[in-house]
Design a protein around this motif. Structure first.
Motif, mmCIF file in Angstrom:
data_model
loop_
_atom_site.group_PDB
_atom_site.id
_atom_site.type_symbol
_atom_site.label_atom_id
_atom_site.label_comp_id
_atom_site.label_asym_id
_atom_site.label_seq_id
_atom_site.Cartn_x
_atom_site.Cartn_y
_atom_site.Cartn_z
ATOM 1 N N LEU A 72 48.964 -58.636 6.842
ATOM 2 C CA LEU A 72 48.179 -59.839 7.103
ATOM 3 C C LEU A 72 47.028 -59.449 8.026
ATOM 4 O O LEU A 72 47.242 -58.948 9.131
ATOM 5 N N ASP A 73 45.789 -59.669 7.557
ATOM 6 C CA ASP A 73 44.590 -59.328 8.316
ATOM 7 C C ASP A 73 43.919 -60.626 8.762
ATOM 8 O O ASP A 73 43.252 -61.296 7.970
ATOM 9 N N LEU A 74 44.125 -60.997 10.033
ATOM 10 C CA LEU A 74 43.602 -62.248 10.574
ATOM 11 C C LEU A 74 42.247 -62.023 11.240
ATOM 12 O O LEU A 74 42.012 -60.988 11.834
ATOM 13 N N PHE A 75 41.365 -63.039 11.146
ATOM 14 C CA PHE A 75 39.978 -62.873 11.593
ATOM 15 C C PHE A 75 39.402 -61.634 10.906
ATOM 16 O O PHE A 75 38.839 -60.741 11.537
ATOM 17 N N GLU A 97 39.629 -65.304 6.687
ATOM 18 C CA GLU A 97 38.289 -65.311 7.274
ATOM 19 C C GLU A 97 37.663 -66.690 7.031
ATOM 20 O O GLU A 97 37.611 -67.158 5.907
ATOM 21 N N ARG A 98 37.206 -67.339 8.089
ATOM 22 C CA ARG A 98 36.719 -68.715 7.941
ATOM 23 C C ARG A 98 35.258 -68.817 7.512
ATOM 24 O O ARG A 98 34.846 -69.862 7.003
ATOM 25 N N ASN A 123 39.591 -69.727 5.588
ATOM 26 C CA ASN A 123 40.262 -70.714 6.421
ATOM 27 C C ASN A 123 40.174 -70.293 7.884
ATOM 28 O O ASN A 123 40.002 -69.126 8.207
ATOM 29 N N ASP A 124 40.315 -71.280 8.764
ATOM 30 C CA ASP A 124 40.462 -71.010 10.183
ATOM 31 C C ASP A 124 41.852 -70.416 10.418
ATOM 32 O O ASP A 124 42.849 -70.905 9.858
ATOM 33 N N VAL A 125 41.930 -69.371 11.224
ATOM 34 C CA VAL A 125 43.195 -68.667 11.399
ATOM 35 C C VAL A 125 44.269 -69.560 11.999
ATOM 36 O O VAL A 125 45.418 -69.583 11.526
ATOM 37 N N THR A 130 49.584 -72.541 10.490
ATOM 38 C CA THR A 130 50.458 -73.714 10.448
ATOM 39 C C THR A 130 51.080 -73.904 9.071
ATOM 40 O O THR A 130 51.939 -74.765 8.891
ATOM 41 N N TYR A 131 50.644 -73.135 8.077
ATOM 42 C CA TYR A 131 51.177 -73.245 6.722
ATOM 43 C C TYR A 131 52.578 -72.635 6.653
ATOM 44 O O TYR A 131 52.974 -71.879 7.538
ATOM 45 N N PRO A 132 53.318 -72.939 5.580
ATOM 46 C CA PRO A 132 54.607 -72.266 5.378
ATOM 47 C C PRO A 132 54.395 -70.755 5.336
ATOM 48 O O PRO A 132 53.475 -70.256 4.678
ATOM 49 N N ALA A 133 55.227 -70.029 6.057
ATOM 50 C CA ALA A 133 54.990 -68.606 6.269
ATOM 51 C C ALA A 133 55.851 -67.749 5.355
ATOM 52 O O ALA A 133 56.879 -68.166 4.843
ATOM 53 N N LYS A 134 55.368 -66.507 5.173
ATOM 54 C CA LYS A 134 56.207 -65.455 4.608
ATOM 55 C C LYS A 134 56.150 -64.287 5.587
ATOM 56 O O LYS A 134 55.146 -64.098 6.281
#
Length: 206
Positions: A72-75, A97-98, A123-125, A130-134
């Motif tokens: 998972l690569d956030l921002f 990436e938002r 999307n905003d990180v 807050t979404y259902p996670a894996k």
């Protein structure tokens, strides 16, 4: 009057000095399947690719652990970290990436490399988390500096099911920040480059 000519070796020395330097507006992949490929990146405010030296250090830390990883690569920005992970054998990468323009360029670069084991989420990180996670086995977290985003994102990752039992978490922050992370994240490695500090944590299941 005879004019002196510059030494013949001066031009080759200059060319040699420029070899291996990342060109402006380009992202260079350091290792793996796509090693030395250069990808275009946007000139966008706040876009701050992880420097080559830091990326090389990080992936040396990770070593052979990239194979078959769920990442998972956030921002995500340029996608420098996630693309490097795919190049070195990761099974799948989700990029978040938002900025739509930055995300579009990232998608274009992934397509140019024929990388299909990935998805780009515009999307905003903090909203995304807050979404259902894996559960992921490796997370890259490189938030914009001086916006106090590191701690809440770390908390969301830990508390909402985003992490495998022994996940690795890479966190890059401004050097002036002492990030607050969950107590079961053990600091594995740390390095500093300029105004940023990079830390790699190993999670232990609570």
């Amino acid at each position: 009057m005879t004019r002196k000519r510059p030494p013949k070796s001066s031009a080759p020395r200059l060319a040699s000095a420029r070899r291996g330097v990342q060109q402006p507006g380009k992202l260079r992949i350091i290792g793996g399947e796509f090693r030395r490929r250069q990808l275009p990146i946007l000139d966008s405010p706040g876009l701050r690719p992880t420097p080559d030296r830091v990326r090389e250090t990080l992936f040396n830390w990770l070593g052979q652990q990239l194979y078959e990883q769920q990442v998972l690569d956030l921002f995500a920005g340029t996608g420098a970290l996630g693309i490097e992970a795919v190049s070195r054998g990761a099974a799948w990468v989700d990029f978040v990436e938002r900025n739509p323009r930055v995300a579009e360029q990232l998608s274009t670069n992934l397509a140019s490399l024929n990388i299909t084991a990935s998805a780009v989420h515009v999307n905003d990180v903090q909203a995304y988390l807050t979404y259902p996670a894996k559960p992921y086995t490796l997370v890259f977290l490189d938030p914009p500096f001086h916006q106090q985003l590191a701690a809440p994102c770390c908390t969301a990752l830990e508390n909402s099911g985003w992490l495998d039992n022994e996940a690795m978490i890479y966190l890059e922050t401004e050097t002036s920040l002492a990030p607050k992370v969950p107590t079961n994240w053990l600091l594995h490695r740390e390095t500093q480059a300029g105004e940023s500090t990079a830390r790699l944590y190993q999670r232990q299941a609570p």
